[in-house]
Write a protein that holds these residues in place. Structure first.
Motif, PDB file in Angstrom:
ATOM      1  N   ILE A   1       0.855  -1.186   0.000  1.00  0.00           N
ATOM      2  CA  ILE A   1       0.000   0.000   0.000  1.00  0.00           C
ATOM      3  C   ILE A   1       0.883   1.224   0.000  1.00  0.00           C
ATOM      4  O   ILE A   1       1.699   1.429   0.909  1.00  0.00           O
ATOM      5  CB  ILE A   1      -0.946   0.018   1.216  1.00  0.00           C
ATOM      6  CG1 ILE A   1      -1.805  -1.250   1.206  1.00  0.00           C
ATOM      7  CG2 ILE A   1      -1.838   1.253   1.194  1.00  0.00           C
ATOM      8  CD1 ILE A   1      -2.277  -1.690   2.541  1.00  0.00           C
ATOM      9  N   GLU A   2       0.747   2.029  -1.039  1.00  0.00           N
ATOM     10  CA  GLU A   2       1.543   3.239  -1.224  1.00  0.00           C
ATOM     11  C   GLU A   2       0.732   4.414  -0.714  1.00  0.00           C
ATOM     12  O   GLU A   2      -0.333   4.710  -1.247  1.00  0.00           O
ATOM     13  CB  GLU A   2       1.898   3.415  -2.705  1.00  0.00           C
ATOM     14  CG  GLU A   2       2.976   4.429  -3.000  1.00  0.00           C
ATOM     15  CD  GLU A   2       2.493   5.854  -2.872  1.00  0.00           C
ATOM     16  OE1 GLU A   2       3.298   6.724  -2.500  1.00  0.00           O
ATOM     17  OE2 GLU A   2       1.298   6.118  -3.166  1.00  0.00           O
ATOM     18  N   ALA A   3       1.236   5.100   0.335  1.00  0.00           N
ATOM     19  CA  ALA A   3       0.478   6.175   0.976  1.00  0.00           C
ATOM     20  C   ALA A   3       1.251   7.486   1.027  1.00  0.00           C
ATOM     21  O   ALA A   3       1.016   8.312   1.904  1.00  0.00           O
ATOM     22  CB  ALA A   3       0.075   5.762   2.391  1.00  0.00           C
ATOM     23  N   ALA A   4       2.174   7.680   0.082  1.00  0.00           N
ATOM     24  CA  ALA A   4       2.968   8.903   0.047  1.00  0.00           C
ATOM     25  C   ALA A   4       2.738   9.706  -1.226  1.00  0.00           C
ATOM     26  O   ALA A   4       2.613  10.919  -1.189  1.00  0.00           O
ATOM     27  CB  ALA A   4       4.446   8.568   0.211  1.00  0.00           C
ATOM     28  N   GLY A   5       2.727   9.033  -2.372  1.00  0.00           N
ATOM     29  CA  GLY A   5       2.349   9.699  -3.608  1.00  0.00           C
ATOM     30  C   GLY A   5       3.481  10.203  -4.475  1.00  0.00           C
ATOM     31  O   GLY A   5       3.221  10.768  -5.543  1.00  0.00           O
ATOM     32  N   SER A   6       4.738  10.008  -4.091  1.00  0.00           N
ATOM     33  CA  SER A   6       5.837  10.481  -4.932  1.00  0.00           C
ATOM     34  C   SER A   6       6.176   9.443  -5.993  1.00  0.00           C
ATOM     35  O   SER A   6       5.828   8.261  -5.874  1.00  0.00           O
ATOM     36  CB  SER A   6       7.076  10.761  -4.081  1.00  0.00           C
ATOM     37  OG  SER A   6       7.662   9.555  -3.632  1.00  0.00           O
ATOM     38  N   ASP A   7       6.869   9.883  -7.027  1.00  0.00           N
ATOM     39  CA  ASP A   7       7.310   8.944  -8.054  1.00  0.00           C
ATOM     40  C   ASP A   7       8.165   7.834  -7.435  1.00  0.00           C
ATOM     41  O   ASP A   7       8.030   6.652  -7.783  1.00  0.00           O
ATOM     42  CB  ASP A   7       8.133   9.673  -9.125  1.00  0.00           C
ATOM     43  CG  ASP A   7       7.291  10.580 -10.009  1.00  0.00           C
ATOM     44  OD1 ASP A   7       6.077  10.691  -9.768  1.00  0.00           O
ATOM     45  OD2 ASP A   7       7.866  11.184 -10.942  1.00  0.00           O
ATOM     46  N   ALA A   8       9.047   8.220  -6.515  1.00  0.00           N
ATOM     47  CA  ALA A   8       9.969   7.250  -5.919  1.00  0.00           C
ATOM     48  C   ALA A   8       9.227   6.196  -5.108  1.00  0.00           C
ATOM     49  O   ALA A   8       9.584   5.005  -5.139  1.00  0.00           O
ATOM     50  CB  ALA A   8      10.984   7.977  -5.033  1.00  0.00           C
ATOM     51  N   THR A   9       8.182   6.613  -4.358  1.00  0.00           N
ATOM     52  CA  THR A   9       7.475   5.644  -3.516  1.00  0.00           C
ATOM     53  C   THR A   9       6.581   4.731  -4.348  1.00  0.00           C
ATOM     54  O   THR A   9       6.399   3.560  -3.999  1.00  0.00           O
ATOM     55  CB  THR A   9       6.652   6.356  -2.426  1.00  0.00           C
ATOM     56  OG1 THR A   9       5.813   7.359  -3.028  1.00  0.00           O
ATOM     57  CG2 THR A   9       7.563   7.025  -1.410  1.00  0.00           C
ATOM     58  N   VAL A  10       6.029   5.232  -5.444  1.00  0.00           N
ATOM     59  CA  VAL A  10       5.251   4.364  -6.334  1.00  0.00           C
ATOM     60  C   VAL A  10       6.168   3.326  -6.970  1.00  0.00           C
ATOM     61  O   VAL A  10       5.839   2.132  -7.045  1.00  0.00           O
ATOM     62  CB  VAL A  10       4.519   5.184  -7.404  1.00  0.00           C
ATOM     63  CG1 VAL A  10       3.785   4.255  -8.381  1.00  0.00           C
ATOM     64  CG2 VAL A  10       3.525   6.150  -6.764  1.00  0.00           C
ATOM     65  N   THR A  11       7.341   3.758  -7.413  1.00  0.00           N
ATOM     66  CA  THR A  11       8.317   2.832  -7.997  1.00  0.00           C
ATOM     67  C   THR A  11       8.736   1.776  -6.984  1.00  0.00           C
ATOM     68  O   THR A  11       8.829   0.581  -7.306  1.00  0.00           O
ATOM     69  CB  THR A  11       9.548   3.615  -8.482  1.00  0.00           C
ATOM     70  OG1 THR A  11       9.145   4.566  -9.478  1.00  0.00           O
ATOM     71  CG2 THR A  11      10.597   2.685  -9.075  1.00  0.00           C
ATOM     72  N   LEU A  12       8.971   2.205  -5.743  1.00  0.00           N
ATOM     73  CA  LEU A  12       9.340   1.261  -4.682  1.00  0.00           C
ATOM     74  C   LEU A  12       8.228   0.255  -4.427  1.00  0.00           C
ATOM     75  O   LEU A  12       8.483  -0.943  -4.258  1.00  0.00           O
ATOM     76  CB  LEU A  12       9.666   2.033  -3.402  1.00  0.00           C
ATOM     77  CG  LEU A  12      10.059   1.210  -2.170  1.00  0.00           C
ATOM     78  CD1 LEU A  12      11.294   0.366  -2.441  1.00  0.00           C
ATOM     79  CD2 LEU A  12      10.264   2.124  -0.972  1.00  0.00           C
ATOM     80  N   ALA A  13       6.990   0.735  -4.419  1.00  0.00           N
ATOM     81  CA  ALA A  13       5.856  -0.164  -4.186  1.00  0.00           C
ATOM     82  C   ALA A  13       5.803  -1.272  -5.232  1.00  0.00           C
ATOM     83  O   ALA A  13       5.577  -2.446  -4.913  1.00  0.00           O
ATOM     84  CB  ALA A  13       4.552   0.635  -4.188  1.00  0.00           C
ATOM     85  N   LEU A  14       6.024  -0.915  -6.473  1.00  0.00           N
ATOM     86  CA  LEU A  14       5.985  -1.906  -7.551  1.00  0.00           C
ATOM     87  C   LEU A  14       7.126  -2.909  -7.433  1.00  0.00           C
ATOM     88  O   LEU A  14       6.973  -4.075  -7.794  1.00  0.00           O
ATOM     89  CB  LEU A  14       6.029  -1.190  -8.903  1.00  0.00           C
ATOM     90  CG  LEU A  14       4.765  -0.393  -9.245  1.00  0.00           C
ATOM     91  CD1 LEU A  14       5.029   0.602 -10.371  1.00  0.00           C
ATOM     92  CD2 LEU A  14       3.618  -1.327  -9.625  1.00  0.00           C
ATOM     93  N   LYS A  15       8.256  -2.484  -6.884  1.00  0.00           N
ATOM     94  CA  LYS A  15       9.393  -3.400  -6.704  1.00  0.00           C
ATOM     95  C   LYS A  15       9.157  -4.398  -5.581  1.00  0.00           C
ATOM     96  O   LYS A  15       9.726  -5.499  -5.597  1.00  0.00           O
ATOM     97  CB  LYS A  15      10.658  -2.601  -6.396  1.00  0.00           C
ATOM     98  CG  LYS A  15      11.223  -1.814  -7.560  1.00  0.00           C
ATOM     99  CD  LYS A  15      12.480  -1.057  -7.124  1.00  0.00           C
ATOM    100  CE  LYS A  15      13.081  -0.282  -8.286  1.00  0.00           C
ATOM    101  NZ  LYS A  15      14.291   0.498  -7.865  1.00  0.00           N
ATOM    102  N   LEU A  16       8.334  -4.026  -4.589  1.00  0.00           N
ATOM    103  CA  LEU A  16       8.194  -4.845  -3.383  1.00  0.00           C
ATOM    104  C   LEU A  16       7.053  -5.852  -3.445  1.00  0.00           C
ATOM    105  O   LEU A  16       6.898  -6.659  -2.528  1.00  0.00           O
ATOM    106  CB  LEU A  16       8.016  -3.935  -2.162  1.00  0.00           C
ATOM    107  CG  LEU A  16       9.253  -3.137  -1.769  1.00  0.00           C
ATOM    108  CD1 LEU A  16       8.925  -2.157  -0.649  1.00  0.00           C
ATOM    109  CD2 LEU A  16      10.385  -4.067  -1.345  1.00  0.00           C
ATOM    110  N   ALA A  17       6.253  -5.811  -4.500  1.00  0.00           N
ATOM    111  CA  ALA A  17       5.138  -6.760  -4.616  1.00  0.00           C
ATOM    112  C   ALA A  17       5.628  -8.077  -5.214  1.00  0.00           C
ATOM    113  O   ALA A  17       6.406  -8.094  -6.160  1.00  0.00           O
ATOM    114  CB  ALA A  17       4.037  -6.169  -5.474  1.00  0.00           C
TER     115      ALA A  17
END
Length: 347
Positions: free
Chosen positions: A241-257
């Motif tokens: 669950i991405e709850a920050a909204g930055s490009d970096a955190t969205v990219t990180l979320a996709l890497k961790l699934a």
């Protein structure tokens, strides 16, 4: 009345403005008892949301509870003196989607958010007008405090929506990225939904500490991929669950699934050119969901959990200020001051 007014980036002022009036027979006027500042209000404060707002000089805010003080002639379910909570977004109350609670997809195009412009003034004020009040207001039930109800006007509902979209099931592994108020409520909600393990990621040590108190395993962003890969024997997370909204955190979320895992994005990102890694997501069979919650739709699930003490969103309120110091509250949140999570304002 007094209200907080948006005048441009980093410019919120405490001003005298005209009292709201009944404009339609279904309108309700609410005297605000408590209101609060949401993360999306901070986007407005930074000037990032000017494309979505109706000019300047309007009252901000979309999280509030209060008391009914006036009703239109066609209001039949509410009366003066009722304790009520305002959902951050509202609908027409008549189409089939709204009647299911899904104002997000209002078929009559009446979906609106408080505090984005002059058409629907915000709730960081002494009074607020609520259209179609019978439908768009919720009675605060016994066993729920004003502060708990205030968290149900957006923050806790968004956290629950994010968990629902993440396909959390009992025994699964969850990652939450971004530990502001909504992220912390997401951590607690994930455990309530049955997560066996929750990793919580944020660059701010104080926020990580709050998540650790909830039972999460906490990480700084730079350590997250390596640590979670090792901790899960390379499987990664069932739900992110991405709850920050930055490009970096969205990219990180996709890497961790994990393979065929789910990413649920509830952070606000205004980058219309974000380079979504479609090929990688396709190859791993990821489910990616985003969107904004229909707040009132979550109330039937959340109210019993709060009444039973299983969820405690009010624990994340750290700061109380009067409306006259509302501009200071915005500055305080923007500074990410130590110990500050959620700010509540009293008119």
């Amino acid at each position: 009345m007094k209200a907080l007014i948006y005048n441009g980036a980093f410019d919120i002022s405490f001003e005298s403005v005209a009292d709201p009036e009944i404009e339609d027979g279904q309108d309700v006027i609410v005297k605000v008892g408590l209101c609060s500042i949401c993360g999306s209000d901070m986007h407005i404060y930074h000037g990032h949301a000017d494309a979505f707002t109706d000019g300047k000089g309007f009252c901000v805010g979309h999280e509030a509870v209060g008391e009914v003080v006036e009703t239109g002639a066609n209001v039949h379910q509410l009366k003066t003196g009722d304790r009520v909570m305002l959902p951050g977004s509202i609908g027409c109350g008549a189409c089939r989607n709204c009647l299911r609670g899904n104002v997000r997809a209002c078929l009559n195009g009446k979906r609106a958010v408080f505090g984005l412009g002059h058409a629907l003034q915000g709730s960081q004020a002494e009074l607020v007008r609520v259209p179609v009040g019978d439908y768009n207001l919720g009675i605060i039930p016994d066993g729920v405090s004003d502060e708990q109800a205030l968290m149900l006007t957006d923050a806790q509902s968004t956290a629950w929506f994010g968990c629902r979209n993440a396909d959390i099931v009992p025994g699964c592994t969850v990652v939450v990225i971004g530990l502001g108020p909504i992220g912390l409520m997401t951590v607690e909600s994930a455990f309530v939904k049955g997560a066996a393990r929750v990793f919580a990621i944020d660059p701010v040590s104080y926020r990580r500490g709050r998540a650790q108190q909830l039972g999460a395993e906490v990480l700084a962003p730079d350590d997250a991929v390596e640590h979670i890969t090792a901790a899960t024997n390379g499987l990664l997370a069932d739900s992110v669950i991405e709850a920050a909204g930055s490009d970096a955190t969205v990219t990180l979320a996709l890497k961790l699934a994990r393979m065929e895992g789910t990413v649920s994005m509830i952070g606000v990102n205004h980058n219309m050119k974000f380079p979504f890694p479609l090929g990688a997501a396709l190859g791993r069979g990821l489910t990616f969901r985003t969107g904004t919650t229909s707040v009132a739709e979550t109330w039937p699930e959340l109210l019993p959990l709060i009444q039973q003490g299983r969820l405690n969103p009010a624990q994340f309120i750290t700061t109380h200020l009067p409306l006259s110091q509302g501009a200071d509250a915005y500055k305080l949140l923007d500074s990410r001051a130590e110990g500050v999570v959620k700010a509540v304002i009293t008119p």
